[in-house]
Design an enzyme around this catalytic site. Structure first.
Site, short mmCIF file in Angstrom:
data_model
loop_
_atom_site.label_atom_id
_atom_site.label_comp_id
_atom_site.label_asym_id
_atom_site.label_seq_id
_atom_site.Cartn_x
_atom_site.Cartn_y
_atom_site.Cartn_z
CG PHE A 133 -1.82 -1.06 1.47
CD1 PHE A 133 -3.14 -0.95 1.05
CD2 PHE A 133 -1.42 -2.23 2.12
CE1 PHE A 133 -4.04 -1.99 1.26
CE2 PHE A 133 -2.31 -3.26 2.34
CZ PHE A 133 -3.63 -3.14 1.90
CG ASP A 134 1.05 5.90 -1.66
OD1 ASP A 134 2.07 6.13 -1.00
OD2 ASP A 134 0.36 6.77 -2.21
N GLY A 135 0.73 5.27 1.23
CA GLY A 135 0.15 5.82 2.45
C GLY A 135 -0.92 6.86 2.20
CG PHE A 190 -4.03 -1.16 -3.41
CD1 PHE A 190 -5.11 -1.30 -4.29
CD2 PHE A 190 -3.73 -2.22 -2.56
CE1 PHE A 190 -5.86 -2.46 -4.32
CE2 PHE A 190 -4.49 -3.39 -2.59
CZ PHE A 190 -5.55 -3.51 -3.47
#
Length: 384
Positions: free
Chosen positions: A229-231, A346
């Site tokens: 995941f991106d943040g 993502f």
């Protein structure tokens, strides 16, 4: 580099654990010899069977978890399988010819699409969960979502059986929007090739992303589901991203230092990370922390010392554990993702999605937050 959803470039490698005879209609390979396939549309020939798929039986009945108890993953047929040939028929010749084509080729299995390894990994996790918790309904439950009419489903069913996938729930809308059905299924994640429907799902509070496939895909684990995941604007809100876009990097760092003890608000995929964490804890409870078949990654452009502490404090306050966190301080994400080899990554920014795809990673775009407005502005100016 410019990507279209589920654009498959020449030179794509075959995915592991898939049969080489599967096609998207471009080749003559099928379950039947080519000379025997559908001499007429009404043919009743059955395909040569692939591996036999078996549902788990409990007390004489077939076991399916209730949607409200399961982790429901809704997957579009266009991302689970390669259907670009059929899509061209629809775009160039219209719906009637498209339907006829599908019926004529219903004994030809589709080749795997970008979501295929992800779905196989979900099934691997389910098998492990069933070993540890035989009667539990806390499992991944996959729903195949398609705009197709019902009679086209025969080819999809044949393909699912051919690839030995355990997918029993279908949502065939005949051209209508599937979003209302997704809510009824208690969907935890929706993966599609239709960016507009992904945005519609996000607007309804459903975690969703548009999937992309690399030209040459790196191999992924067959025993462990890996999700990256991106943040900001993915797990977290786009609050900090807005500061950066409006005022620049220095103001962003200042804002993060001043607010390091104030939690970030949640982003569109926080809920999906929560259900992954919940399933992880079920493995931990049985002594399987070190060999857990689910592994999660935070891959963010934030700097660790300058702005990472707020992200970590937020995750801790939410009770969420990331197995690995990579703070890249603006460095390219692609090389890191090549090493992680996620089943899905993502990100809210197409720049990072393109970088991931260039390195052979399967990436999904989350069209959420301020970055989408800047992307639209950039593309609009480019056309002038």
């Amino acid at each position: 580099m410019s990507l279209d959803p589920v654009q498959v470039m020449k030179g794509q490698d075959a995915m592991p654990n898939t049969c080489p005879s599967a096609s998207n209609g471009d080749s003559q390979a099928s379950w039947d010899d080519s000379k025997d396939i559908h001499e007429n549309v009404g043919s009743t020939k059955k395909p040569k069977s692939g591996p036999v798929r078996r549902a788990r039986k409990v007390e004489g009945g077939i076991f399916f978890p209730k949607p409200e108890n399961a982790v429901t993953i809704a997957v579009s047929s266009r991302v689970l399988f390669r259907t670009e040939k059929e899509q061209k028929v629809f775009e160039q010749k219209g719906i009637e010819e498209y339907l006829r084509y599908q019926v004529e080729h219903e004994n030809e299995p589709f080749a795997p699409g970008p979501a295929f390894p992800f779905v196989k990994a979900l099934e691997t996790v389910n098998n492990r969960l069933r070993e540890l918790y035989p009667d539990s309904e806390e499992l991944f439950d996959i729903v195949l979502v398609t705009y197709n009419h019902a009679h086209v489903g025969i080819r999809l069913i044949n393909t699912i059986n051919y690839h030995n996938l355990f997918i029993e729930r279908f949502c065939m809308t005949g051209g209508s929007s599937p979003i209302g059905y997704l809510k009824a299924w208690h969907t935890n994640l929706y993966l599609s090739a239709d960016a507009e429907k992904v945005q519609e799902a996000l607007a309804e509070g459903i975690a969703a992303a548009t999937m992309f496939m690399p030209e040459k895909q790196i191999e992924v684990s067959e025993t462990q589901l890996r999700v990256a995941f991106d943040g900001d604007a993915v797990l977290f809100s786009d609050e900090s991203e807005r500061i950066f876009k409006a005022h620049g990097l220095d103001k962003f760092f200042e804002h993060e230092r001043e607010n390091e003890n104030r939690l970030l608000d949640h982003g569109p995929l926080k809920g999906f990370l929560e259900v992954l964490g919940k399933l992880q804890k079920r493995f931990y409870a049985k002594g399987h922390r070190m060999d857990c078949p689910i592994r999660t990654y935070l891959v963010t452009a934030r700097s660790a010392a300058s702005s990472g502490i707020r992200a970590l404090k937020t995750l801790r306050a939410w009770g969420l554990d990331m197995d690995e966190a990579l703070f890249l301080a603006g460095a390219p994400k692609g090389p890191m993702l090549e090493k992680i080899r996620p089943h899905i990554y993502f990100d809210d920014q197409m720049f990072h999605v393109e970088g991931a795809v260039e390195m052979g990673a399967i990436a999904a775009h989350v069209p959420y937050g301020i970055a989408q407005k800047y992307l639209h502005k950039k593309s609009t100016n480019a056309g002038k």
